[in-house]
Design an enzyme around this catalytic site. Sequence first.
Site, PDB file in Angstrom:
ATOM      1  N   THR A 145       0.786  -1.202  -0.124  1.00 20.76           N
ATOM      2  CA  THR A 145       0.073   0.097  -0.239  1.00 20.76           C
ATOM      3  C   THR A 145       0.886   1.187   0.063  1.00 20.76           C
ATOM      4  OG1 THR A 145      -0.301   0.011   2.521  1.00 20.76           O
ATOM      5  CG2 THR A 145      -2.008  -1.060   1.232  1.00 20.76           C
ATOM      6  N   PRO A 146       0.236   2.375  -0.316  1.00 23.15           N
ATOM      7  CA  PRO A 146       1.043   3.915  -0.625  1.00 23.15           C
ATOM      8  C   PRO A 146       0.615   4.367   0.756  1.00 23.15           C
ATOM      9  CG  PRO A 146      -1.118   3.825  -1.568  1.00 23.15           C
ATOM     10  CD  PRO A 146      -1.161   2.636  -1.105  1.00 23.15           C
ATOM     11  N   PHE A 147       1.330   5.761   0.718  1.00 26.51           N
ATOM     12  CA  PHE A 147       1.311   6.520   1.839  1.00 26.51           C
ATOM     13  C   PHE A 147       0.073   7.398   2.071  1.00 26.51           C
ATOM     14  CE2 PHE A 147       3.436   9.156  -1.436  1.00 26.51           C
ATOM     15  CZ  PHE A 147       2.740  10.459  -1.323  1.00 26.51           C
ATOM     16  N   LYS A 171       2.432  -5.204   3.306  1.00 25.22           N
ATOM     17  CA  LYS A 171       3.574  -4.406   3.331  1.00 25.22           C
ATOM     18  C   LYS A 171       3.111  -2.845   3.174  1.00 25.22           C
ATOM     19  CE  LYS A 171       6.549  -2.147   1.570  1.00 25.22           C
ATOM     20  NZ  LYS A 171       6.718  -0.785   1.929  1.00 25.22           N
ATOM     21  N   PRO A 172       2.925  -1.973   4.285  1.00 24.79           N
ATOM     22  CA  PRO A 172       2.623  -0.795   4.005  1.00 24.79           C
ATOM     23  C   PRO A 172       3.559  -0.103   3.753  1.00 24.79           C
ATOM     24  CG  PRO A 172       2.622  -1.559   6.331  1.00 24.79           C
ATOM     25  CD  PRO A 172       3.123  -2.643   5.507  1.00 24.79           C
ATOM     26  N   GLU A 174       6.620   2.482   4.078  1.00 30.14           N
ATOM     27  CA  GLU A 174       7.468   2.891   4.794  1.00 30.14           C
ATOM     28  C   GLU A 174       7.337   4.565   5.557  1.00 30.14           C
ATOM     29  OE1 GLU A 174      11.227   1.306   4.933  1.00 30.14           O
ATOM     30  OE2 GLU A 174      10.107  -0.589   4.460  1.00 30.14           O
ATOM     31  N   GLU A 244      -3.759  -1.085  -8.554  1.00 34.47           N
ATOM     32  CA  GLU A 244      -4.279   0.466  -8.666  1.00 34.47           C
ATOM     33  C   GLU A 244      -3.183   1.462  -8.983  1.00 34.47           C
ATOM     34  OE1 GLU A 244      -7.556   0.697  -9.055  1.00 34.47           O
ATOM     35  OE2 GLU A 244      -8.171  -1.419  -8.567  1.00 34.47           O
ATOM     36  N   CYS A 278      -5.145   9.565  -5.474  1.00 37.15           N
ATOM     37  CA  CYS A 278      -5.187   8.974  -6.709  1.00 37.15           C
ATOM     38  C   CYS A 278      -6.085   9.622  -7.807  1.00 37.15           C
ATOM     39  CB  CYS A 278      -5.184   7.438  -6.813  1.00 37.15           C
ATOM     40  SG  CYS A 278      -6.602   6.983  -6.076  1.00 37.15           S
ATOM     41  N   GLU A 372       1.647  12.571 -13.540  1.00 39.06           N
ATOM     42  CA  GLU A 372       0.784  12.839 -12.276  1.00 39.06           C
ATOM     43  C   GLU A 372       1.609  13.836 -11.408  1.00 39.06           C
ATOM     44  OE1 GLU A 372       0.817   9.364  -9.830  1.00 39.06           O
ATOM     45  OE2 GLU A 372      -1.060   9.811  -9.055  1.00 39.06           O
ATOM     46  N   ARG A 433     -17.093   8.138  -4.444  1.00 39.52           N
ATOM     47  CA  ARG A 433     -17.372   6.570  -4.334  1.00 39.52           C
ATOM     48  C   ARG A 433     -17.952   6.197  -3.117  1.00 39.52           C
ATOM     49  NH1 ARG A 433     -12.509   2.565  -3.220  1.00 39.52           N
ATOM     50  NH2 ARG A 433     -10.848   4.148  -2.701  1.00 39.52           N
TER      51      ARG A 433
HETATM   52  P1  NAP Z   1       4.935   3.901  -4.536  1.00 47.19           P
HETATM   53  O1  NAP Z   1       6.298   4.554  -4.299  1.00 47.19           O
HETATM   54  O2  NAP Z   1       4.735   3.148  -5.656  1.00 47.19           O
HETATM   55  O3  NAP Z   1       5.051   2.922  -3.219  1.00 47.19           O
HETATM   56  C1  NAP Z   1       3.831   2.229  -3.056  1.00 47.19           C
HETATM   57  C2  NAP Z   1       4.305   1.022  -2.172  1.00 47.19           C
HETATM   58  O4  NAP Z   1       5.132   0.112  -2.995  1.00 47.19           O
HETATM   59  C3  NAP Z   1       5.053   1.390  -0.921  1.00 47.19           C
HETATM   60  O5  NAP Z   1       4.319   0.232   0.152  1.00 47.19           O
HETATM   61  C4  NAP Z   1       6.505   0.872  -1.546  1.00 47.19           C
HETATM   62  O6  NAP Z   1       7.077   0.704  -0.284  1.00 47.19           O
HETATM   63  C5  NAP Z   1       6.419  -0.091  -2.060  1.00 47.19           C
HETATM   64  N1  NAP Z   1       7.549  -0.493  -3.110  1.00 47.19           N
HETATM   65  C6  NAP Z   1       8.431   0.294  -3.540  1.00 47.19           C
HETATM   66  N2  NAP Z   1       9.441  -0.461  -4.397  1.00 47.19           N
HETATM   67  C7  NAP Z   1       8.756  -1.476  -4.549  1.00 47.19           C
HETATM   68  C8  NAP Z   1       8.981  -2.709  -5.230  1.00 47.19           C
HETATM   69  N3  NAP Z   1      10.198  -2.741  -6.193  1.00 47.19           N
HETATM   70  N4  NAP Z   1       8.409  -3.785  -5.265  1.00 47.19           N
HETATM   71  C9  NAP Z   1       7.353  -3.836  -4.527  1.00 47.19           C
HETATM   72  N5  NAP Z   1       6.712  -2.840  -3.868  1.00 47.19           N
HETATM   73  C10 NAP Z   1       7.620  -1.533  -3.804  1.00 47.19           C
HETATM   74  O7  NAP Z   1       3.846   4.906  -4.096  1.00 47.19           O
HETATM   75  P2  NAP Z   1       3.454   5.896  -3.131  1.00 47.19           P
HETATM   76  O8  NAP Z   1       4.378   7.154  -3.415  1.00 47.19           O
HETATM   77  O9  NAP Z   1       3.624   5.270  -1.750  1.00 47.19           O
HETATM   78  O10 NAP Z   1       1.995   6.694  -3.339  1.00 47.19           O
HETATM   79  C11 NAP Z   1       1.824   7.301  -4.251  1.00 47.19           C
HETATM   80  C12 NAP Z   1       1.285   6.757  -5.626  1.00 47.19           C
HETATM   81  O11 NAP Z   1       0.053   5.917  -5.387  1.00 47.19           O
HETATM   82  C13 NAP Z   1       0.849   7.602  -6.548  1.00 47.19           C
HETATM   83  O12 NAP Z   1       0.981   7.450  -7.974  1.00 47.19           O
HETATM   84  C14 NAP Z   1      -0.972   7.598  -6.484  1.00 47.19           C
HETATM   85  O13 NAP Z   1      -1.680   7.844  -7.738  1.00 47.19           O
HETATM   86  C15 NAP Z   1      -1.058   5.918  -6.508  1.00 47.19           C
HETATM   87  N6  NAP Z   1      -2.362   5.649  -5.732  1.00 47.19           N
HETATM   88  C16 NAP Z   1      -3.357   5.042  -6.605  1.00 47.19           C
HETATM   89  C17 NAP Z   1      -4.393   4.647  -6.068  1.00 47.19           C
HETATM   90  C18 NAP Z   1      -5.416   3.904  -6.915  1.00 47.19           C
HETATM   91  O14 NAP Z   1      -6.453   3.468  -6.497  1.00 47.19           O
HETATM   92  N7  NAP Z   1      -5.288   3.883  -8.064  1.00 47.19           N
HETATM   93  C19 NAP Z   1      -4.700   4.913  -4.803  1.00 47.19           C
HETATM   94  C20 NAP Z   1      -3.693   5.785  -3.788  1.00 47.19           C
HETATM   95  C21 NAP Z   1      -2.373   6.041  -4.501  1.00 47.19           C
HETATM   96  P3  NAP Z   1       8.292   1.624   0.557  1.00 47.19           P
HETATM   97  O15 NAP Z   1       7.285   2.664   1.281  1.00 47.19           O
HETATM   98  O16 NAP Z   1       9.056   0.807   1.099  1.00 47.19           O
HETATM   99  O17 NAP Z   1       8.742   2.421  -0.777  1.00 47.19           O
END
Ligand code: NAP
Length: 470
Positions: A145-147, A171-172, A174, A244, A278, A372, A433
């Site tokens: 999941t993302p932050f 794995k939430p 970090e 997602e 998002c 984005e 939603r």
């Molecule tokens: P992110 O950088 O892609 O990180 C998301 C998750 O992936 C974190 O838990 C991260 O861990 C983990 N991760 C990083 N590298 C990885 C790898 N190589 N393999 C597996 N997992 C890995 O995203 P974010 O910056 O947290 O969140 C923002 C993004 O999420 C935006 O692009 C937003 O649009 C998108 N989002 C989409 C939706 C939807 O429903 N479509 C909803 C909410 C957010 P670490 O924390 O350890 O890096």
Amino acid sequence: MPHCSLLAGEPIEGTPLLTIRSPYDGAVAGEVTTATRAHTLAAVAAAVGFRDTPTRYRRSAILDAARVALEARREEFARTITAEAGLALREARYEVGRTVDVLRFASMEALRDDGQIFSCDVSEQGRARKIFTTREPLRCAVAITPFNHPLNQVAHKVCPAIAAGTPMVLKPSEKTPITALKFAGLLRDAGLPGPMLSVLLGPTAEVAEELVRHPDVDVVAFTGSVPVGKRISTTAGYKKLVLELGGNDPLIVLDDADLDLAVTLAAEGSFRNSGQRCTAVKRILVQDGIAEEFTRRLVEKTREYVCGDPMDEATRVGTVIDEASAIQLETVVHEAVAAGARVLAGGVRRGALLSPTVIVDVPRDARMVVCESFGPLAPVMKVRDLDDAIAVANSTAYGLSSGVVTTGLHHALRAIRGLRCGTVNINEVPGFRIESSPFGGIKDSGLGIKEGVIESIKGYTYVKTFSLPW
Ligand code: NAP
């Protein structure tokens, strides 16, 4: 006392600590213990080896007890979100309310079976038998999941998995792990068997990537950025994927729109949650004839979005997730200005705070609107008519959601048909939603497999078909 990563419900202790700080003032929000590769493998093994799946009644009762507990601790959870994510307290409270809904709906769905019966004597080739379908839990689901919604994103993975009876390793992010660990504690206290939920933080190569590759994991449900999502799709191998990913959602404002409504939706869509949704409004496409008046009113409206200390009750826009992200947003604004755009409100950065920014005359190829921008930016772009708006809306790699402001049903219907994305909301923000409705994008925003409590349960199960002579 640190918050502990959880292996099959048990705390992982004595491992290196991760310190989580407020993006606003650097205050320590807490510390969490981390997991190693050995913990990761053990968590998957515990999930796969778990045989004592609670009944539907029990799963529903656990989810409902967790809902009651969260209701009682609403403020504590909201303050935790604000402390680690920098989101305004009012946004954090709203997020907790949404999570109460996720728990409520998941508790209800846990009781429901969507099995079907097919009579087989319905064709010349058929015979007197019946085919039945039933949903079976998977061996092990992984959620990453993302932050940006530290609680609700986690709940949208964990609660449907519990309803489905599928053990999960989470794995939430970090950046915001404390909320996730507290939520897992709530579920454990509500009676969730330990092996049904592990929560692991730790080095990407030892935790996240190990989970994604693991052959005993049946599904990876990922919410996050496009680059990480695409990387997962290449490393996961033969397993189900629910992705997602990012969005670049347009709000289209036509010249027959209720202008006050359009301005409110533009501001709410762009600035809520510090623009870090998002489905935040990332591009405002306004028909030529009303663009000037719309922009004047939007600039006026933007004054209401007080930006500052996220714990302050008066604050409506807290920080973005860290200073580096705020600097990156500032950079794309400067780039757009260099290409001819004008900043009419905001655009001021202080640490991880970026004041809500209205920017006009943004070129259609500016990085700010092609990619984005995950922050409180409201780029206004003029369009000739609905066809032009649809063309601009569809022109990016993303296809998550959209909003259209119009009083014309014919315009609404054309937009619903023409927009290439997962959701079209008429006279609402793209993010609208309820927690049980289907949600998710296409193109780079996702593979078209929806989430939302009901759809997610499908993702965490497989359909078994059986037939009986009848
Ligand atoms: P992110 O950088 O892609 O990180 C998301 C998750 O992936 C974190 O838990 C991260 O861990 C983990 N991760 C990083 N590298 C990885 C790898 N190589 N393999 C597996 N997992 C890995 O995203 P974010 O910056 O947290 O969140 C923002 C993004 O999420 C935006 O692009 C937003 O649009 C998108 N989002 C989409 C939706 C939807 O429903 N479509 C909803 C909410 C957010 P670490 O924390 O350890 O890096």
